[in-house]
Design a protein around this motif. Structure first.
Motif, PDB file in Angstrom:
ATOM      1  N   THR A 103       0.835  -1.198   0.000  1.00 38.58           N
ATOM      2  CA  THR A 103       0.000   0.000   0.000  1.00 38.58           C
ATOM      3  C   THR A 103       0.872   1.252   0.000  1.00 38.58           C
ATOM      4  O   THR A 103       0.618   2.214  -0.724  1.00 38.58           O
ATOM      5  N   VAL A 106       2.184   2.152  -3.385  1.00 34.41           N
ATOM      6  CA  VAL A 106       1.281   2.905  -4.261  1.00 34.41           C
ATOM      7  C   VAL A 106       1.477   4.412  -4.032  1.00 34.41           C
ATOM      8  O   VAL A 106       1.532   5.202  -4.981  1.00 34.41           O
TER       9      VAL A 106
ATOM     10  N   PHE B 337      -4.486   0.972  -4.586  1.00 33.97           N
ATOM     11  CA  PHE B 337      -3.805   0.836  -5.862  1.00 33.97           C
ATOM     12  C   PHE B 337      -4.643   1.447  -6.984  1.00 33.97           C
ATOM     13  O   PHE B 337      -4.154   2.252  -7.770  1.00 33.97           O
ATOM     14  N   VAL B 341      -3.366   4.813  -8.721  1.00 35.24           N
ATOM     15  CA  VAL B 341      -2.997   4.839 -10.135  1.00 35.24           C
ATOM     16  C   VAL B 341      -3.895   5.820 -10.885  1.00 35.24           C
ATOM     17  O   VAL B 341      -3.428   6.607 -11.720  1.00 35.24           O
TER      18      VAL B 341
END
Lengths: 455, 363
Positions: A103, A106, B337, B341
């Protein structure tokens, strides 16, 4: 322990310390820099303040050079270093927290992309988009702190994880939030302290005064948050950790003086910042430099205290610095440490000194170098075989203390009651203890021989 | 070798299904590799291009100030996942060559900062000096260390030898072809990218002699390296230990298909490249070459991963491992995620397109 052992010449602890200090200074600046620059540029746009804008612009190159290059590489560097020196602990952390790290990763992506784009788009995009980039950067960088703090604080106060082994218990451990508040304050004041240099480069006197005062204000806020966080952190520690360095008679004088040191540094730093706030015109770079050093000193002191309070563990109350688990002491006493540390006898003759050296490398070399940092030669110099025997016997008995749980309350070991509160117990068979003693005795001998030779 | 040098399995359970870690590992590694190819191949190609080709040099130096960061960032994820599955192999391999493994970070930092030095020198109108070649050298050495560690973690039977004699870390019959395979792929990728970018720039900014030259150089670099690559690829295949090769071939379609398609993509690449006469005028072909190349890299990464399994089969690295998924926190990761992104793409899109009109204030 199961792994081949690599210890750098300067000592394992020193290497980890160097890499870690370099990384935390930079990474906290990268987090704080994002927040402060976002505020600065927002104000610059709102107030049409050219000087504020230039301040952000001047700092942005440093921010990317420092955070996307040095910060990223030194971050991987910590990872690589602990993987080499503490593979067992690293593996344990990975198995518990890989999704946490994933995490965080990211947020790294967002952080790197926005930092590079922010720097590349000065004068090229509309102000709104530029603000979007820096605020996203600030958010991503702060979130990476929010996550990593869960893992760092876990190593000192694993709390209920010791029983449940659940992610949430380990992550949201007793010192998680206080430490996060403390670190947030540190991030903010480090960024303010650094940007104060950039402010001094402003040519226009009135604008310079305004910037200096503004950044002093930022640092005051950061210092107050950090101080509050620090006190809260102390209060959140288990009683027996606090006993190491707090109270009327702290168990570990070195840690107690570290604590005094860091609080004094913070106070001195605070005074310098007040000075900048009240007399911004008189601000000169040497004062700014001293303020930055004091800020570093407080931060470094805190990191040292936190690491020191964790000794002799790498994960408190669970795994010692040399990779031995509390839960395997009894087994290793029976089967021998060399049954596990098989690598260390590869290519070695089967005789006591070689065995003793292997035992030493398995259990002690993580902290003790031969001649340098915590050099064992010096520590055993002049010790006769009886003294060595006494030390090792005591160290071995401490293992029994851990196993019997004599000082253990709620899975937490009150290490301050031990004879060697900084050292893991000796584990291994009686034969291995004798071998270690034989090996240590050779160190005392050579010392004597060298001295004689010198005469 | 004494089998018992294999470290014990981590007693903690694996926090998710094994296939999931393999999947994430391969996917993130692919992205990592694409950036690595640009960094390694780009810095080499820009060096070879020489100072008379400013267009090429400044393109790669600028691209690398991004690509290095992304290569590092996308390297973190596979680094996490390899440790979950094969930590005991990976840690042992790195400890055996600890100095080099740690030194790799120094090389990375120096290589990165030298790239910035080259960038600022070009911005000031100066030549790159030795900054660029040195930077390329750093990346080549990093590649070498990576190949060395990779081959070590695959072959526990070599550990004892390396432990007693450090030099033997490089002594593996597949070391050289593997390293070469990697370098050539990076150069081909950089060449194709240079040509592709030149074609696009010529379209938007008008054709110039520099762009024509850049496109030609790119196609030539990609073509020559790919011809050699075909040979090196087979050399590598034949150099594999025979049990590994036969285990790989016995994998049936699952293993031979990606490899076969990868080789076909390589041949397709060659055919397309060989058919290009004037790259600037043949944009579609340049684009096709790029697609073949990325396809080949992706397939080869799958092959590389399967080859690891073939190497490790006799060691059963996950025998006895428990799996206790942490689905809750996995979900946090997944949502982060997707959102992360999305935000990154959105921010990059805005940064690239939200230009102020004439007379409007800029940031």
């Amino acid at each position: 322990m199961d792994y081949p052992l690599w210890i750098p010449g300067i000592g394992a602890g020193v290497l980890i310390g160097l890499v870690a200090i370099a990384h935390v200074l930079v990474s906290h600046f990268a987090v704080g820099g994002g927040i402060v620059m976002a505020v600065v540029e927002t104000l610059a746009v709102r107030r049409q303040d050219q000087a504020m804008r230039n301040l952000a612009k001047r700092t942005s190159l440093i921010l990317i050079l420092v955070s996307t290059v040095f910060g990223a590489i030194s971050g991987v560097g910590i990872w690589v270093t602990i993987g080499l020196l503490h593979p067992v602990a690293t593996s344990a952390l990975i198995h518990s927290y890989v999704w946490g790290w994933a995490t965080e990763w990211v947020f790294f992506i967002l952080e790197v992309a926005t930092a590079l784009a922010y720097y590349a788009t000065w004068d090229k995009v509309r102000p709104r988009t530029h603000l979007l980039l820096i605020w996203l950067y600030a958010f991503a960088a702060f979130m990476s702190l929010v996550i990593i703090q869960g893992i760092i604080s876990f190593m000192l106060t694993p709390g209920n994880w010791l029983e449940s082994k659940a992610f949430v218990d380990g992550f949201f451990n007793p010192t998680y939030v206080p430490g996060l508040v403390l670190r947030t304050g540190i991030c903010v004041f480090l960024a303010g302290a650094y940007m104060a240099f950039a402010a001094l480069r402003e040519q226009d006197q009135a604008a310079r005064v305004r910037l200096v005062r503004f950044l002093a204000g930022i640092q005051v806020v950061g210092i107050l948050i950090a101080y509050g966080g620090y006190r809260w952190w102390e209060a959140a520690l288990p009683e027996s950790i606090r006993a190491l360095f707090l109270g009327a008679s702290p168990k570990l004088a070195a840690l107690a003086s570290t604590r005094h040191f860091l609080l004094w540094m913070l106070a001195a730093y605070f005074l310098l910042v007040l000075f900048a706030l009240l007399a911004p015109k008189a601000q000169r770079w040497p004062v700014t430099a001293v303020a930055l050093l004091l800020a570093f000193a407080f931060f470094g002191g805190y990191e040292r205290l936190r690491e020191g309070a964790r000794k002799p563990f790498i994960i408190r109350d669970y795994m010692f610095s040399n990779g031995v688990l509390i839960s395997e002491i009894a087994k290793l006493n029976q089967e021998g440490i060399l049954s596990k540390a098989r690598w260390l006898m590869v290519g070695q003759p089967d005789e006591p000194v070689a065995k003793g050296r292997a035992v030493f490398r398995a259990q002690c070399a993580m902290c003790h170098t031969e001649n340098g940092y915590l050099g064992i030669r010096k520590l055993v110099a002049g010790a006769d075989p009886e003294t060595l025997d006494l030390i090792l016997t005591t160290m071995r008995e401490e293992g029994d203390t851990y196993v019997s749980g004599q000082y253990t309350v709620n899975s937490h070991v009150a290490t301050e009651n031990l004879n060697y509160p900084f050292m893991p117990p000796f584990v291994g068979t009686e034969e291995e203890k004798e071998a270690l003693k034989t090996y240590l005795a050779t160190l005392t001998e050579t010392k004597v021989a060298e001295v004689r030779h010198g005469n | 070798m004494a089998t018992n040098l294999m470290p014990a399995l981590d007693p903690a359970p694996i926090p998710g299904p094994v296939w999931l870690f393999h999947l994430l590992w391969v996917v993130t590694f692919l992205v990592h590799m694409l950036f690595v190819n640009v960094v390694l191949g780009g810095s080499l190609l820009a060096t070879f291009a020489g100072s008379s080709r400013r267009e090429v040099q400044s393109f790669f130096v600028n691209a690398n100030s991004w690509a290095i960061s992304f290569a590092i960032t996308f390297g973190i994820a596979p680094l996490l996942f390899i440790q979950v599955l094969y930590g005991r192999l990976f840690y042992t391999a790195t400890i055996l060559v600890a100095g080099s493994w740690l030194g790799m970070l120094g090389l990375l930092m120096v290589g990165y900062y030298l790239n910035y030095v080259a960038k600022f020198r070009l911005q000031k109108g100066k030549g790159v000096g030795i900054s660029l070649p040195l930077s390329a050298l750093c990346f080549v050495l990093i590649a070498l260390i990576q190949v060395m560690v990779n081959l070590l973690h695959l072959q526990p039977s070599r550990w004892e030898g390396v432990w007693t004699q450090a030099k033997s870390a490089l002594a593996d019959p597949t070391f050289f072809p593997r390293f070469l395979h990697f370098l050539l792929a990076a150069l081909a990728m950089a060449g194709a990218l240079a040509a592709y970018v030149a074609v696009r720039r010529a379209k938007t900014q008008g054709q110039t002699a520099e762009l024509t030259d850049m496109a030609r150089l790119g196609v030539k670099a990609a073509l020559y390296t790919s011809v050699v690559q075909l040979l090196v690829g087979f050399w590598l295949l034949l150099a594999l230990p025979s049990p590994v090769l036969s285990a790989f071939m016995k994998g049936g379609a699952a293993t031979t298909l990606p490899l076969g398609l990868g080789i076909l993509a390589g041949i397709g690449l060659l055919v397309v490249l060989a058919g290009i006469r004037e790259p600037i005028a043949e944009g579609t072909k340049v684009r096709r070459a790029m697609e073949f190349l990325v396809g080949a890299v992706a397939l080869m990464i799958i092959t590389r991963h399967q080859l690891r399994e073939a190497y490790l089969a006799e060691w059963q690295p996950l025998a006895g491992a428990q799996v206790v998924p942490q689905w809750g926190i996995f979900l946090v990761f997944l949502v982060t995620f997707l959102v992360g992104v999305g935000l990154t793409v959105y921010a990059m899109y805005k940064a690239a397109t939200d230009k102020p009109q004439v007379g409007e204030p800029a940031a």
